[in-house]
Motif scaffolding. Structure first.
Motif, PDB file in Angstrom:
ATOM      1  N   ALA A 100      76.319  20.758  -7.455  1.00  0.00           N
ATOM      2  CA  ALA A 100      75.968  20.669  -6.083  1.00  0.00           C
ATOM      3  C   ALA A 100      75.744  22.511  -5.818  1.00  0.00           C
ATOM      4  O   ALA A 100      77.255  23.231  -6.138  1.00  0.00           O
ATOM      5  CB  ALA A 100      77.044  19.349  -5.541  1.00  0.00           C
ATOM      6  N   ARG A 104      75.694  24.780  -2.377  1.00  0.00           N
ATOM      7  CA  ARG A 104      74.849  24.262  -1.340  1.00  0.00           C
ATOM      8  C   ARG A 104      73.795  26.164  -0.772  1.00  0.00           C
ATOM      9  O   ARG A 104      73.446  25.785  -0.698  1.00  0.00           O
ATOM     10  CB  ARG A 104      76.508  24.382  -0.426  1.00  0.00           C
ATOM     11  CG  ARG A 104      75.468  24.299   1.040  1.00  0.00           C
ATOM     12  CD  ARG A 104      76.913  24.251   1.990  1.00  0.00           C
ATOM     13  NE  ARG A 104      77.712  25.217   2.035  1.00  0.00           N
ATOM     14  CZ  ARG A 104      79.091  25.035   2.322  1.00  0.00           C
ATOM     15  NH1 ARG A 104      79.550  24.006   3.508  1.00  0.00           N
ATOM     16  NH2 ARG A 104      79.816  26.223   2.290  1.00  0.00           N
ATOM     17  N   ALA A 133      69.889  25.203  -1.736  1.00  0.00           N
ATOM     18  CA  ALA A 133      69.445  24.264  -0.532  1.00  0.00           C
ATOM     19  C   ALA A 133      69.548  24.807   0.147  1.00  0.00           C
ATOM     20  O   ALA A 133      68.460  24.518   0.621  1.00  0.00           O
ATOM     21  CB  ALA A 133      71.101  22.702  -0.515  1.00  0.00           C
ATOM     22  N   THR A 140      70.347  16.574   0.606  1.00  0.00           N
ATOM     23  CA  THR A 140      71.530  16.458  -0.934  1.00  0.00           C
ATOM     24  C   THR A 140      71.638  15.291  -1.064  1.00  0.00           C
ATOM     25  O   THR A 140      72.172  14.429  -0.386  1.00  0.00           O
ATOM     26  CB  THR A 140      72.474  17.920  -0.090  1.00  0.00           C
ATOM     27  OG1 THR A 140      72.820  16.630   1.229  1.00  0.00           O
ATOM     28  CG2 THR A 140      71.871  19.142  -0.030  1.00  0.00           C
ATOM     29  N   TRP A 191      77.424  16.308  -3.819  1.00  0.00           N
ATOM     30  CA  TRP A 191      77.434  16.483  -2.683  1.00  0.00           C
ATOM     31  C   TRP A 191      78.974  16.899  -1.213  1.00  0.00           C
ATOM     32  O   TRP A 191      78.618  17.450  -0.834  1.00  0.00           O
ATOM     33  CB  TRP A 191      75.802  16.407  -2.107  1.00  0.00           C
ATOM     34  CG  TRP A 191      75.085  16.882  -2.444  1.00  0.00           C
ATOM     35  CD1 TRP A 191      73.951  16.235  -3.280  1.00  0.00           C
ATOM     36  CD2 TRP A 191      74.659  18.467  -3.036  1.00  0.00           C
ATOM     37  NE1 TRP A 191      72.533  17.422  -3.957  1.00  0.00           N
ATOM     38  CE2 TRP A 191      73.192  18.786  -3.802  1.00  0.00           C
ATOM     39  CE3 TRP A 191      74.689  19.679  -2.248  1.00  0.00           C
ATOM     40  CZ2 TRP A 191      72.144  20.054  -3.404  1.00  0.00           C
ATOM     41  CZ3 TRP A 191      74.384  20.629  -2.376  1.00  0.00           C
ATOM     42  CH2 TRP A 191      72.853  20.633  -3.540  1.00  0.00           C
ATOM     43  N   THR A 230      77.711  19.662   2.030  1.00  0.00           N
ATOM     44  CA  THR A 230      76.567  19.886   2.826  1.00  0.00           C
ATOM     45  C   THR A 230      76.786  20.810   4.352  1.00  0.00           C
ATOM     46  O   THR A 230      78.275  21.247   5.235  1.00  0.00           O
ATOM     47  CB  THR A 230      76.138  18.226   3.255  1.00  0.00           C
ATOM     48  OG1 THR A 230      77.184  17.707   4.045  1.00  0.00           O
ATOM     49  CG2 THR A 230      75.710  18.177   2.261  1.00  0.00           C
ATOM     50  N   LEU A 245      70.949  20.369   6.287  1.00  0.00           N
ATOM     51  CA  LEU A 245      70.893  19.692   5.059  1.00  0.00           C
ATOM     52  C   LEU A 245      71.298  18.330   4.770  1.00  0.00           C
ATOM     53  O   LEU A 245      72.725  17.617   4.874  1.00  0.00           O
ATOM     54  CB  LEU A 245      71.756  20.431   4.051  1.00  0.00           C
ATOM     55  CG  LEU A 245      71.404  21.907   3.524  1.00  0.00           C
ATOM     56  CD1 LEU A 245      72.156  22.103   3.012  1.00  0.00           C
ATOM     57  CD2 LEU A 245      70.224  21.868   3.402  1.00  0.00           C
ATOM     58  N   ARG A 268      72.649  14.112   3.763  1.00  0.00           N
ATOM     59  CA  ARG A 268      72.781  13.614   3.320  1.00  0.00           C
ATOM     60  C   ARG A 268      72.919  12.491   3.182  1.00  0.00           C
ATOM     61  O   ARG A 268      74.002  11.747   4.103  1.00  0.00           O
ATOM     62  CB  ARG A 268      73.978  14.652   2.856  1.00  0.00           C
ATOM     63  CG  ARG A 268      75.143  13.655   1.159  1.00  0.00           C
ATOM     64  CD  ARG A 268      76.507  14.483   1.480  1.00  0.00           C
ATOM     65  NE  ARG A 268      77.207  13.263   0.481  1.00  0.00           N
ATOM     66  CZ  ARG A 268      77.284  12.885   0.114  1.00  0.00           C
ATOM     67  NH1 ARG A 268      77.961  12.475   1.472  1.00  0.00           N
ATOM     68  NH2 ARG A 268      78.155  11.973  -0.885  1.00  0.00           N
TER      69      ARG A 268
END
Length: 332
Positions: A272, A274, A277, A298, A303, A307, A311, A313
């Motif tokens: 993952a 960030r 993203a 995400t 994640w 986050t 973003l 989740r």
């Protein structure tokens, strides 16, 4: 309508189950149940009026014993004799000395009949687990498709398929490499069932497409496959790019499609990213003064704790579908 009492397995104690219902719970084809009845005398103990035979909880227990014995490699005829009480239990081939100690009785409520701890789940989980453990392709396909048809894609995944996959994964982790083939076999057939149940790809609509991809280094595509299928089922255009999409390719795909949303899957915290993203979420396209950016979801356990604002989740498949439907409707 009369309400029948049910035992701990959910089997009606009065009316009984049809042959099709029995097959789904056992994880075998209905023809197998009929063969065991006709050839080995393992049919319903009590006969009822009408054409359709009904199976009680006691009948189910005998068939579950039959499944467990044949799964160890015992020939069906020999297993049937044991189930009927015609052969002593000592006739079961001896296990290696390291495994010779008596094992506690298998609790039907928590296991699939072959050591998978399933917990409190729908009955369909146990049938699918048994079929996967036997590497029975035909029965597994039939059970998966019947489950999706009956419950719908989101419920089938959330309440049946995913708990079964998780149980197989736990068994693999606790048994070394022993059950890797079962996990791969089950995952492959789930993927096939998803493709067969998904309608034809929906044509692109400007600003309404969702891009789905695994982050670099991540190859667990199945959760994205079910999300893509669920979106297509709702008439939403999807572009699926699968596992381990390189950063440059992801950026190119986003620029070429101009999506309303991008879903990035990460199974592991080590994959993952960030910053990746956030970079995708900051991308813009369109004419000056009317530029657009994608909403980046995400998705996946990788994640957790990584986050940030902007973003989202989603906690699961249903939430992801709802969120994406909302995003697409706002951007039309």
């Amino acid at each position: 309508m009369a309400v029948h009492e049910r035992d701990d397995e959910g089997v009606p104690t009065g009316a009984g189950l049809t042959t099709g219902e029995v097959a789904r719970r056992l994880g075998v084809a209905p023809t197998t149940v009929r063969t065991w009845d006709r050839r080995y005398g393992l049919g319903p103990a009590a006969h009822t009026g009408g054409r359709h035979r009904r199976w009680t909880a006691g009948d189910m227990a005998r068939l579950e014993r039959m499944c467990a014995l044949t799964a160890t490699g015992i020939a069906p005829a020999e297993a049937a004799r044991m189930v009927r009480g015609d052969a002593p239990l000592e006739a079961v081939p001896a296990r290696p000395a390291a495994d010779a100690a008596p094992r506690p009785a298998v609790r039907a409520r928590s296991r699939a009949g072959s050591g998978l701890r399933l917990g409190d789940v729908r009955q369909e989980c146990k049938g699918i687990a048994r079929a996967a453990l036997r590497l029975d392709a035909a029965a597994l396909d039939e059970l998966l498709e019947a489950t999706i048809d009956e419950h719908g894609l989101v419920t089938a995944w959330t309440e049946v398929i995913m708990p079964t996959l998780q149980a197989v994964g736990r068994k693999w982790e606790s048994s070394g490499e022993k059950y890797v083939e079962v996990e791969h076999f089950l995952s492959w057939h789930v993927s096939g069932a998803l493709r067969r149940s998904t309608p034809s790809a929906v044509a692109d609509r400007p600003g309404a497409t969702t891009v789905l991809a695994c982050v670099p280094g991540e190859n667990h595509t199945l959760p994205l496959e079910v999300l893509a299928a669920a979106l297509a089922e709702r008439g939403l255009p999807v572009r699926m790019f699968g596992g381990a999409l390189p950063v440059e390719s992801l950026v190119t795909a986003v620029r070429r499609t101009g999506p309303a949303a991008v879903g990035l899957w990460a199974q592991s915290r080590t994959t993952a990213s960030r910053p990746l993203a956030q970079h995708v979420a900051a991308m813009e396209w369109g004419v000056r003064g009317a530029r657009r950016k994608p909403v980046v979801l995400t998705i996946g356990p990788g994640w957790a704790g990584r986050t940030s604002a902007g973003l989202p989740r989603p906690a699961g498949l249903a939430e992801a579908v709802t969120l994406l439907e909302s995003v697409v409707s706002r951007k039309r």
